[in-house]
Design a protein around this motif. Structure first.
Motif, PDB file in Angstrom:
ATOM      1  N   TYR A  35      -0.234 -10.714   0.722  1.00  0.00           N
ATOM      2  CA  TYR A  35      -0.655 -10.519   2.106  1.00  0.00           C
ATOM      3  C   TYR A  35      -2.163 -10.750   2.229  1.00  0.00           C
ATOM      4  O   TYR A  35      -2.928 -10.494   1.292  1.00  0.00           O
ATOM      5  CB  TYR A  35      -0.365  -9.092   2.578  1.00  0.00           C
ATOM      6  N   GLN A  37      -5.218  -9.365   4.630  1.00  0.00           N
ATOM      7  CA  GLN A  37      -5.539  -8.368   5.647  1.00  0.00           C
ATOM      8  C   GLN A  37      -7.003  -8.512   6.045  1.00  0.00           C
ATOM      9  O   GLN A  37      -7.911  -8.213   5.264  1.00  0.00           O
ATOM     10  CB  GLN A  37      -5.264  -6.947   5.164  1.00  0.00           C
ATOM     11  N   GLY A  40      -9.421  -4.582  10.403  1.00  0.00           N
ATOM     12  CA  GLY A  40      -8.946  -4.155  11.709  1.00  0.00           C
ATOM     13  C   GLY A  40      -7.578  -4.697  12.090  1.00  0.00           C
ATOM     14  O   GLY A  40      -7.076  -4.409  13.175  1.00  0.00           O
ATOM     15  N   GLN A  41      -6.967  -5.484  11.200  1.00  0.00           N
ATOM     16  CA  GLN A  41      -5.658  -6.061  11.484  1.00  0.00           C
ATOM     17  C   GLN A  41      -4.627  -5.578  10.471  1.00  0.00           C
ATOM     18  O   GLN A  41      -4.983  -5.047   9.416  1.00  0.00           O
ATOM     19  CB  GLN A  41      -5.744  -7.587  11.455  1.00  0.00           C
ATOM     20  N   GLY A  42      -3.361  -5.776  10.798  1.00  0.00           N
ATOM     21  CA  GLY A  42      -2.308  -5.467   9.852  1.00  0.00           C
ATOM     22  C   GLY A  42      -2.193  -6.553   8.797  1.00  0.00           C
ATOM     23  O   GLY A  42      -2.714  -7.653   8.960  1.00  0.00           O
ATOM     24  N   PRO A  43      -1.531  -6.253   7.682  1.00  0.00           N
ATOM     25  CA  PRO A  43      -1.328  -7.264   6.648  1.00  0.00           C
ATOM     26  C   PRO A  43      -0.501  -8.436   7.176  1.00  0.00           C
ATOM     27  O   PRO A  43       0.512  -8.239   7.832  1.00  0.00           O
ATOM     28  CB  PRO A  43      -0.572  -6.507   5.556  1.00  0.00           C
ATOM     29  N   LYS A  44      -0.938  -9.637   6.856  1.00  0.00           N
ATOM     30  CA  LYS A  44      -0.239 -10.857   7.254  1.00  0.00           C
ATOM     31  C   LYS A  44       0.417 -11.449   6.022  1.00  0.00           C
ATOM     32  O   LYS A  44      -0.257 -11.744   5.034  1.00  0.00           O
ATOM     33  CB  LYS A  44      -1.230 -11.852   7.862  1.00  0.00           C
ATOM     34  N   LEU A  91      -3.793  -8.631  -0.631  1.00  0.00           N
ATOM     35  CA  LEU A  91      -2.945  -7.577  -1.167  1.00  0.00           C
ATOM     36  C   LEU A  91      -1.704  -8.175  -1.809  1.00  0.00           C
ATOM     37  O   LEU A  91      -1.066  -9.052  -1.238  1.00  0.00           O
ATOM     38  CB  LEU A  91      -2.506  -6.633  -0.045  1.00  0.00           C
ATOM     39  N   PHE A 104       2.126  -1.436  -3.118  1.00  0.00           N
ATOM     40  CA  PHE A 104       0.961  -2.300  -3.093  1.00  0.00           C
ATOM     41  C   PHE A 104       0.011  -2.055  -4.261  1.00  0.00           C
ATOM     42  O   PHE A 104      -0.122  -0.932  -4.747  1.00  0.00           O
ATOM     43  CB  PHE A 104       0.172  -2.088  -1.793  1.00  0.00           C
ATOM     44  N   GLY A 105      -0.653  -3.120  -4.671  1.00  0.00           N
ATOM     45  CA  GLY A 105      -1.786  -3.007  -5.563  1.00  0.00           C
ATOM     46  C   GLY A 105      -3.030  -2.614  -4.783  1.00  0.00           C
ATOM     47  O   GLY A 105      -2.975  -2.402  -3.562  1.00  0.00           O
TER      48      GLY A 105
ATOM     49  N   PHE B  34      10.137   0.422   7.598  1.00  0.00           N
ATOM     50  CA  PHE B  34       9.276   1.237   6.745  1.00  0.00           C
ATOM     51  C   PHE B  34       8.027   1.654   7.504  1.00  0.00           C
ATOM     52  O   PHE B  34       7.530   0.939   8.371  1.00  0.00           O
ATOM     53  CB  PHE B  34       8.850   0.435   5.505  1.00  0.00           C
ATOM     54  N   TYR B  36       4.080   2.886   6.618  1.00  0.00           N
ATOM     55  CA  TYR B  36       3.035   2.986   5.609  1.00  0.00           C
ATOM     56  C   TYR B  36       1.815   3.656   6.227  1.00  0.00           C
ATOM     57  O   TYR B  36       1.551   3.525   7.417  1.00  0.00           O
ATOM     58  CB  TYR B  36       2.636   1.604   5.095  1.00  0.00           C
ATOM     59  N   GLN B  38      -2.408   3.889   5.727  1.00  0.00           N
ATOM     60  CA  GLN B  38      -3.518   3.199   5.101  1.00  0.00           C
ATOM     61  C   GLN B  38      -4.821   3.895   5.457  1.00  0.00           C
ATOM     62  O   GLN B  38      -5.243   3.898   6.616  1.00  0.00           O
ATOM     63  CB  GLN B  38      -3.563   1.723   5.515  1.00  0.00           C
ATOM     64  N   PRO B  44      -2.184   0.018   1.630  1.00  0.00           N
ATOM     65  CA  PRO B  44      -1.100   0.767   2.287  1.00  0.00           C
ATOM     66  C   PRO B  44      -0.264   1.536   1.262  1.00  0.00           C
ATOM     67  O   PRO B  44       0.008   1.032   0.160  1.00  0.00           O
ATOM     68  CB  PRO B  44      -0.258  -0.342   2.944  1.00  0.00           C
ATOM     69  N   LEU B  88       1.059   1.899   9.580  1.00  0.00           N
ATOM     70  CA  LEU B  88       1.610   0.551   9.687  1.00  0.00           C
ATOM     71  C   LEU B  88       3.127   0.594   9.687  1.00  0.00           C
ATOM     72  O   LEU B  88       3.739   1.242   8.830  1.00  0.00           O
ATOM     73  CB  LEU B  88       1.141  -0.299   8.501  1.00  0.00           C
ATOM     74  N   PHE B 100       4.551  -6.883   8.822  1.00  0.00           N
ATOM     75  CA  PHE B 100       3.867  -5.669   9.252  1.00  0.00           C
ATOM     76  C   PHE B 100       3.376  -5.803  10.687  1.00  0.00           C
ATOM     77  O   PHE B 100       3.065  -6.905  11.156  1.00  0.00           O
ATOM     78  CB  PHE B 100       2.650  -5.396   8.364  1.00  0.00           C
ATOM     79  N   GLY B 101       3.267  -4.656  11.346  1.00  0.00           N
ATOM     80  CA  GLY B 101       2.582  -4.596  12.621  1.00  0.00           C
ATOM     81  C   GLY B 101       1.085  -4.491  12.394  1.00  0.00           C
ATOM     82  O   GLY B 101       0.603  -4.472  11.257  1.00  0.00           O
ATOM     83  N   THR B 102       0.343  -4.404  13.498  1.00  0.00           N
ATOM     84  CA  THR B 102      -1.110  -4.362  13.407  1.00  0.00           C
ATOM     85  C   THR B 102      -1.636  -2.967  13.097  1.00  0.00           C
ATOM     86  O   THR B 102      -2.803  -2.808  12.741  1.00  0.00           O
ATOM     87  CB  THR B 102      -1.754  -4.849  14.713  1.00  0.00           C
TER      88      THR B 102
END
Lengths: 113, 110
Positions: A35, A37, A40-44, A91, A104-105, B34, B36, B38, B44, B88, B100-102
């Protein structure tokens, strides 16, 4: 049980340089995710592997990003050449199989200057 | 592109109150969901998973799923300052992609 290992933790490079990130998933986990990240944003989701096959890479900028998971265990993510907008935390996560909880790592914080 | 939407907040609740976090998703084929947490500068960490309609409780946390409305929520009872974080929502889409969402930023005020 050891968690997901990532290296390096931090990396600063100049634009147009190349960089590689490494991930070792939890032992026995077949599914591996990378991912991006941005602050300020979610993981993409960039790419998702099932063993050594790709499940999804629709959001991977293939002109500059590449990833591989040889032998279905460790994985590397490479950026070449890097752009300023690639500055983010990368990530890696793994899960036992598709549909189960992903862990996650610690991530790699990349700064491109 | 499958979408997972969350109210970015920030959401502020007093200590001891119930915090309610919401998430909607666009892929009707989604089967696994799910939540999470963070903390700033951290990765997360998994709080809960939910796979079937209804409620699932784990300590102070309750996840609620309504597949017909494509809606997932997380309730945090007796909120503590240590719960202050970004929450999240993650969804396993019908094509087995994990999105995932924002995130929703939560602040618990002592």
């Amino acid at each position: 049980e050891a968690g997901v290992a990532q290296s390096p933790r931090y990396k600063i490079i100049e634009k147009r340089q190349s960089v590689a990130f490494w991930c070792n998933p939890i032992s026995g986990h077949a599914t591996l995710y990378w991912y991006q990240q941005i602050l300020g944003q979610g993981p993409k989701l960039l790419i998702q592997f099932q063993n050594n096959g790709v499940v999804d890479d629709s959001q991977l900028p293939k002109d500059r990003f590449s990833a591989e998971r040889l032998k279905g265990v460790d994985s590397t993510l490479k950026i070449q050449p890097a752009k300023l907008e690639d500055s983010a935390v990368y990530l890696c996560a793994s899960s036992f199989m598709v549909g189960t909880e992903a862990f996650f790592g610690q991530g790699t914080r990349l700064t491109v200057v | 592109q499958k979408e997972v939407e969350q109210n970015s907040g920030p959401l502020s609740v007093p200590e001891g109150a119930i915090a309610s976090l919401n998430c909607t998703y666009s892929d009707r084929g989604s089967q696994s969901f799910f939540w999470y947490r963070q903390y700033s500068g951290k990765s997360p960490e998994l709080i809960m998973s939910i796979y079937s309609n209804g409620d699932k409780e784990d300590g102070r946390f309750t996840a609620q799923l309504n597949k017909a409305s494509q809606y997932v929520s997380l309730l945090i009872r007796d909120s503590q300052p240590s719960d202050s974080a970004t929450y999240l929502c993650a969804v396993l889409g019908g094509g087995n992609q994990f999105y995932f969402g924002t995130g929703t930023s939560l602040t618990v005020i002592p």
